[in-house]
Design an enzyme around this catalytic site. Sequence first.
Site, mmCIF file in Angstrom:
data_model
loop_
_atom_site.group_PDB
_atom_site.id
_atom_site.type_symbol
_atom_site.label_atom_id
_atom_site.label_comp_id
_atom_site.label_asym_id
_atom_site.label_seq_id
_atom_site.Cartn_x
_atom_site.Cartn_y
_atom_site.Cartn_z
ATOM 1 N N HIS A 72 0.841 -1.197 0.000
ATOM 2 C CA HIS A 72 0.000 0.000 0.000
ATOM 3 C C HIS A 72 0.879 1.251 0.000
ATOM 4 O O HIS A 72 1.917 1.291 0.658
ATOM 5 C CB HIS A 72 -0.946 0.009 1.209
ATOM 6 C CG HIS A 72 -2.154 -0.862 0.992
ATOM 7 N ND1 HIS A 72 -2.847 -1.436 2.022
ATOM 8 C CD2 HIS A 72 -2.765 -1.257 -0.147
ATOM 9 C CE1 HIS A 72 -3.858 -2.143 1.525
ATOM 10 N NE2 HIS A 72 -3.815 -2.050 0.207
ATOM 11 N N ASP A 74 0.760 4.099 1.312
ATOM 12 C CA ASP A 74 1.103 4.791 2.557
ATOM 13 C C ASP A 74 2.187 4.036 3.336
ATOM 14 O O ASP A 74 2.607 4.468 4.407
ATOM 15 C CB ASP A 74 -0.139 5.045 3.431
ATOM 16 C CG ASP A 74 -0.863 3.774 3.841
ATOM 17 O OD1 ASP A 74 -0.925 2.844 3.024
ATOM 18 O OD2 ASP A 74 -1.364 3.715 4.982
ATOM 19 N N HIS A 75 2.666 2.919 2.778
ATOM 20 C CA HIS A 75 3.734 2.157 3.442
ATOM 21 C C HIS A 75 4.989 2.002 2.586
ATOM 22 O O HIS A 75 6.039 1.632 3.105
ATOM 23 C CB HIS A 75 3.216 0.776 3.859
ATOM 24 C CG HIS A 75 2.133 0.862 4.889
ATOM 25 N ND1 HIS A 75 2.354 0.660 6.228
ATOM 26 C CD2 HIS A 75 0.824 1.206 4.764
ATOM 27 C CE1 HIS A 75 1.220 0.857 6.896
ATOM 28 N NE2 HIS A 75 0.277 1.186 6.025
ATOM 29 N N HIS A 157 -4.153 -8.839 6.122
ATOM 30 C CA HIS A 157 -4.286 -7.539 5.462
ATOM 31 C C HIS A 157 -4.335 -7.628 3.936
ATOM 32 O O HIS A 157 -5.408 -7.548 3.361
ATOM 33 C CB HIS A 157 -3.176 -6.602 5.923
ATOM 34 C CG HIS A 157 -3.371 -5.184 5.485
ATOM 35 N ND1 HIS A 157 -4.490 -4.461 5.811
ATOM 36 C CD2 HIS A 157 -2.591 -4.351 4.747
ATOM 37 C CE1 HIS A 157 -4.400 -3.250 5.294
ATOM 38 N NE2 HIS A 157 -3.259 -3.154 4.641
ATOM 39 N N ASP A 178 0.112 -2.744 8.790
ATOM 40 C CA ASP A 178 -1.334 -2.959 8.803
ATOM 41 C C ASP A 178 -1.540 -4.461 8.944
ATOM 42 O O ASP A 178 -0.899 -5.241 8.249
ATOM 43 C CB ASP A 178 -1.961 -2.477 7.490
ATOM 44 C CG ASP A 178 -1.833 -0.966 7.330
ATOM 45 O OD1 ASP A 178 -1.451 -0.298 8.314
ATOM 46 O OD2 ASP A 178 -2.104 -0.466 6.226
ATOM 47 N N HIS A 396 -8.004 -4.137 8.464
ATOM 48 C CA HIS A 396 -7.219 -3.679 9.609
ATOM 49 C C HIS A 396 -7.822 -4.313 10.858
ATOM 50 O O HIS A 396 -9.015 -4.580 10.906
ATOM 51 C CB HIS A 396 -7.322 -2.157 9.755
ATOM 52 C CG HIS A 396 -6.667 -1.395 8.649
ATOM 53 N ND1 HIS A 396 -5.332 -1.093 8.653
ATOM 54 C CD2 HIS A 396 -7.171 -0.872 7.508
ATOM 55 C CE1 HIS A 396 -5.040 -0.405 7.559
ATOM 56 N NE2 HIS A 396 -6.134 -0.265 6.839
ATOM 57 N N HIS A 418 -0.285 4.915 13.145
ATOM 58 C CA HIS A 418 -1.247 4.671 12.078
ATOM 59 C C HIS A 418 -2.671 4.772 12.615
ATOM 60 O O HIS A 418 -3.465 3.833 12.515
ATOM 61 C CB HIS A 418 -0.976 3.281 11.472
ATOM 62 C CG HIS A 418 -1.572 3.052 10.103
ATOM 63 N ND1 HIS A 418 -2.920 2.927 9.887
ATOM 64 C CD2 HIS A 418 -1.000 2.905 8.883
ATOM 65 C CE1 HIS A 418 -3.146 2.704 8.601
ATOM 66 N NE2 HIS A 418 -1.996 2.695 7.965
HETATM 67 ZN ZN LIG Z 1 -1.772 1.711 5.993
HETATM 68 ZN ZN LIG Z 2 -2.400 -1.248 4.150
#
Ligand SMILES: [Zn+2]
Ligand SMILES: [Zn+2]
Length: 696
Positions: A72, A74-75, A157, A178, A396, A418
Amino acid sequence: MVKRGADTLVAKIIPLGAGQEVGRSCVILKYMGKTVMFDCGVHPGFSGEQSLPYFDSIDLDSVDLMLVTHFHLDHCAAVPYVVGKTVFKGRIFMTHPTKAIFGMLLKDSVKVSRGATDAGLYSEKDVEAALERTELLDFHQTIDVDGIKVTAWRAGHVLGAAMFMVEIAGMRALYTGDYSRLADRHMSAADLPSPPPHIVIVEATYGVSRHLPREGREQRFVNMIRAVVQRGGRCLLPVVALGRAQELMLILEDYWDRNADLRGVPIYQASGLARRALGIFQTYIAMMNDDIKAAFGQSANPFNFKYITELKTQGGLDDVGPCVVLATPSMLQSGLSRELFDAWCEDKRNGVIIADFAVQGTLARDILASPSHVLTKAGAKVPLRMSVEHISFSAHADFDQTSQFVELLDPPHVILVHGEAVEMGRLRKALEQQAVALGQRRLLYTPKVCQPVHIRHRPQLKAKVVGSLADKNAQPGKPLAGLLVQQGQNCMLMAPQDLPTFTKLHPGRIIQRQVLHLNQPWPELRLALEVLIDGVQGAGDLGSVSSGDASGESLRVANTVTLTHRPPDSVVMEWQGDPVGDAIADTVIAVILQSGSEPPAVSSAEVKRRKCLHMGDLEGAAAAEVALLVAVLDAQFGKAHIDADQGLITIQVDDRHVAVECKTGKVECADFALKARVEVAISRLMEALAPASLQE
Ligand SMILES: [Zn+2]
Ligand SMILES: [Zn+2]
């Protein structure tokens, strides 16, 4: 070798992103001179450099290791920036599927950003360089990177998502990224890592809220979709291209298969990325759950959908009636999902279902508050009439999962990342109460971005005694002294001379040498040193004080510093550079520099006094003290004389007369101001000479 600093025993955790926010995950762990970076993502609510973690607040050069949990953005989306645009030179690890999808996603994002107004943060070349640098790690595999032990555990996840357990000198920290402890249609649940960690850095996205059970959630989801298409509307599902999109497609395919009345309603998935990713998903079937594996074993590829049509181009959408469209991006920032939203939002028959966690600062989050109007991408203000629903399919952990996970791991320290500040605060409180109820000892932290958390942890260092040191039999209670050498996870204790045998190192000695100017005769320096420091050895004895300089005479002070007189007025100091040698050398230097700065009469009286004290001649010392007093008063006021018969020292200052009684130090003078000054001078000298004073 272990780099040791003042805060060696303190583990320092700094979120460079994802501290009281969701997005730009990037958490730094520092311990025993090692630095690990967990994740390296961007924030979907910002663009350009503003979307990056706060890399400026650490020295990227010092990062030994970067561990990326999943694909993802955001990671992982800041990895090419760090590789291509900064001084970072550490190693990078991901699981196989994460690396495969990461490469595909980021190459795609470079292409997208080229056409957009926001200048790309990195080039395709940077993505290539990042892929080149990225090494692979399997689930349940443990690697050792220069003393940092890393184990990857399943995080649930999305495909390939990992949790990382890092062990440095016996201190274990788990970073979950996550994670989800519930299996869904294609992923299995997260592992429970072992052995138990001392520090857990865990996502707090859902705070204290609880997910519906899976069946109930899926039923609600298909009911929402049915309601929209049955009233003749178009149903928009903004999704992340990979992960949740595949899960939603599996649910829709299954529902359409069981409900013949819906088969006339087309389902489109409009992401070319998802199409290409399906190839990757099929490659990694073995990493998914048993249902999928079983289905694949029966040669029915569960990702070959019967009821879902792929939109190759945007124009391919036959927008004439009820339909379901899965389109990216999930937060409606731009792209096809936003275009369809803008086109459909004014018709109340239509509906949009937000199935992911809605990040603050995005349109997906804004419409959840049911505003009467929205701004289109083109800037027009239009009424929002389409229905807006929210159902969480983002895999999540919820409160039940996180609290159970923490209870089972029972770590003394839990750091929440997070998550948004309010939800995080609630989760912190709930987990604190839970620990008290369970009788578990636990500290919780909710650091903001760049706010470090310090955790003391005593490192566990086991050392093997080797070489000549091992020949001596160990005695209980008797410490063994040697050099501690660490290579990777192995510590060895050895004698310095064995270094070349067991390591590539060679012992060395630093000899310090300094030449100083001598302000006083050599014998006086020697006497001053003998009075101050134990163990001054050399040629000649105290009787030689008056015998003048002996050319090239040497002294050894405290068996550490060697002084050689270089006539007439220089001295050469030599010692081995180490903490003890340096401290003694400092003292010797102070003696050399201080003495000789006084008037000659003062210093010679002082030397005489020391000599008498040294030989136990108290009477002689008292006489020398009187001489010293005369010398000091003479230096300060001028014209001081001793009247031995009366036991008085007399001073003449202009027309004023002062008398000092030798035995008592009593001052007689008609001028009170002058009397006071003389008294101060005498008392200062007495203090300097204490404890041996005139009265003794
Ligand atoms: Zn995330
Ligand atoms: Zn994620």
